[in-house]
Enzyme design. Structure first.
Site, mmCIF file in Angstrom:
data_model
loop_
_atom_site.group_PDB
_atom_site.id
_atom_site.type_symbol
_atom_site.label_atom_id
_atom_site.label_comp_id
_atom_site.label_asym_id
_atom_site.label_seq_id
_atom_site.Cartn_x
_atom_site.Cartn_y
_atom_site.Cartn_z
ATOM 1 N N ASP A 111 0.837 -1.199 0.000
ATOM 2 C CA ASP A 111 0.000 0.000 0.000
ATOM 3 C C ASP A 111 0.879 1.259 0.000
ATOM 4 O O ASP A 111 1.811 1.368 0.807
ATOM 5 C CB ASP A 111 -0.863 -0.058 1.272
ATOM 6 C CG ASP A 111 -1.964 0.966 1.324
ATOM 7 O OD1 ASP A 111 -2.429 1.404 0.257
ATOM 8 O OD2 ASP A 111 -2.374 1.321 2.452
ATOM 9 N N HIS A 112 0.614 2.198 -0.886
ATOM 10 C CA HIS A 112 1.314 3.493 -0.909
ATOM 11 C C HIS A 112 2.841 3.387 -1.001
ATOM 12 O O HIS A 112 3.551 4.012 -0.212
ATOM 13 C CB HIS A 112 0.945 4.351 0.318
ATOM 14 C CG HIS A 112 -0.444 4.891 0.243
ATOM 15 N ND1 HIS A 112 -0.795 5.960 -0.554
ATOM 16 C CD2 HIS A 112 -1.577 4.485 0.863
ATOM 17 C CE1 HIS A 112 -2.105 6.187 -0.409
ATOM 18 N NE2 HIS A 112 -2.599 5.308 0.429
ATOM 19 N N HIS A 140 -9.532 5.027 -1.542
ATOM 20 C CA HIS A 140 -8.777 5.044 -0.284
ATOM 21 C C HIS A 140 -9.513 5.927 0.713
ATOM 22 O O HIS A 140 -10.355 6.735 0.333
ATOM 23 C CB HIS A 140 -7.398 5.680 -0.506
ATOM 24 C CG HIS A 140 -6.433 4.806 -1.220
ATOM 25 N ND1 HIS A 140 -5.243 4.407 -0.673
ATOM 26 C CD2 HIS A 140 -6.475 4.256 -2.460
ATOM 27 C CE1 HIS A 140 -4.597 3.647 -1.546
ATOM 28 N NE2 HIS A 140 -5.314 3.543 -2.635
ATOM 29 N N GLY A 141 -9.126 5.807 1.971
ATOM 30 C CA GLY A 141 -9.647 6.732 2.979
ATOM 31 C C GLY A 141 -11.138 6.608 3.172
ATOM 32 O O GLY A 141 -11.846 7.587 3.372
ATOM 33 N N SER A 170 -12.696 4.605 5.541
ATOM 34 C CA SER A 170 -13.141 4.420 6.923
ATOM 35 C C SER A 170 -13.969 5.624 7.315
ATOM 36 O O SER A 170 -13.608 6.767 7.007
ATOM 37 C CB SER A 170 -11.931 4.319 7.855
ATOM 38 O OG SER A 170 -11.362 3.028 7.795
ATOM 39 N N ASN A 184 -10.142 0.474 0.367
ATOM 40 C CA ASN A 184 -9.176 0.321 1.441
ATOM 41 C C ASN A 184 -9.810 0.640 2.791
ATOM 42 O O ASN A 184 -10.436 1.688 2.950
ATOM 43 C CB ASN A 184 -8.005 1.287 1.218
ATOM 44 C CG ASN A 184 -7.174 0.914 0.008
ATOM 45 O OD1 ASN A 184 -7.629 0.206 -0.882
ATOM 46 N ND2 ASN A 184 -5.950 1.390 -0.022
ATOM 47 N N GLY A 196 -7.896 8.282 7.531
ATOM 48 C CA GLY A 196 -8.097 8.539 8.962
ATOM 49 C C GLY A 196 -9.574 8.610 9.322
ATOM 50 O O GLY A 196 -10.450 8.239 8.551
HETATM 51 ZN ZN LIG Z 1 -4.547 4.998 1.118
#
Ligand SMILES: [Zn+2]
Length: 286
Positions: A80-81, A208-209, A211, A230, A179
């Protein structure tokens, strides 16, 4: 069984579901994520960020590969990243079957050049590559990479980027942040932008991101064609919230007394994501 990211996500793209990419930097959590994916018969991406890899050490990769190899569901192991060409080479060497090269903070032409170089190396050995265009936000200092302001992905740029780099999957910025969102911040996805990108780009799209975003928005994003999502913060919050509760009993000492209820709490959150992404039962399509 262990697959490349391309083989894992092609089925998701064809059948309109998203594979959860759960971030892992702990052995017990990793086992819990395999277990819940097998219980739900859901394909799985084990994602490991460079900071997580430094924490667990590259030797953990042998355990992840062994566990994936005997899993009853299809699995890809995703770096990842990745931040540099050198990191991508290390990831390939230690056995990742999918890598992300994140040049999203670079100027467009430099992002293309770095991503194309990573693609040439990874494809030579059958490893798939995720690129990123646009920037994902960042909500707090515990979050992984991210920018102070979000730069949304332009559909025409996405077409150029995919053509010129040869990437297998593309992470897009449509308003998510890494986050957990603070109380004052209301996450809102630009779903119409996702639709405009999906019409033009045929490879699997990645968010992504995610959550802490509302379930309704995420469910819609899956229906509109996102194939990899993700999840890092949500499963870690579930695990550690439970651990704080468990540790109020100060007589406990053994990890095998302390961790199982935390793993169980994390599995509830992971199962919810698997259902939300419409991934439950999809292992049988492979
Ligand atoms: Zn990410």
């Amino acid at each position: 069984m262990l697959l490349s990211g391309t083989d894992l996500l092609a089925v998701a793209n064809k059948n309109q579901f998203a594979v959860p990419a759960f971030n892992v930097s702990d052995y017990a959590m990793m086992n819990g994520l395999f277990e819940i994916s097998e219980e739900k018969k859901a394909p799985l991406l084990i994602a490991i960020h460079p900071d997580e890899l430094s924490h667990v050490g590259v030797d953990m990769m042998r355990a992840v590969i062994a566990r994936a190899g005997r899993s009853s569901v299809p699995v890809a192991i995703h770096f990842d990243h990745g931040a540099s060409y050198e990191q991508i080479l290390l990831a390939i060497r230690v056995g990742f079957t999918s890598v992300m090269i994140d040049g999203s903070m670079l100027p467009f032409a430099e992002n293309i050049a770095l991503t194309r170089r990573a693609v040439e190396a990874a494809h030579a050995v059958g490893v798939s590559v995720e690129g990123e265009l646009g920037t994902i936000g960042k909500t707090d200092s515990e979050a992984e990479d991210g920018a102070a302001t979000i730069i949304y992905t332009e559909p025409d740029d996405a077409v150029t980027f995919v053509e010129e780099t040869g990437v297998d999957t593309l992470a897009i910025a449509i308003g998510t942040c890494h986050g957990i969102y603070p109380a004052w911040m209301k996450p809102e996805l630009k779903l119409e932008l996702l639709e405009r990108i999906k019409v033009k780009v045929s490879i699997p799209l990645v968010l992504h991101g995610v959550s802490n975003n509302p379930d309704t928005e995420i469910g819609q994003a899956v229906k509109l064609g996102v194939n990899k999502i993700n999840i890092s913060s949500d499963i870690k919050v579930a695990y550690h919230d439970k651990m704080r509760e468990v540790l109020t009993d100060t007589s406990l000492r053994e990890p095998n007394s302390i961790q199982p209820p935390c793993i169980a709490a994390m599995k509830v959150t992971a199962a919810h994501k698997i259902d939300l992404f419409d991934a439950a039962g999809k292992a049988e399509l492979y």
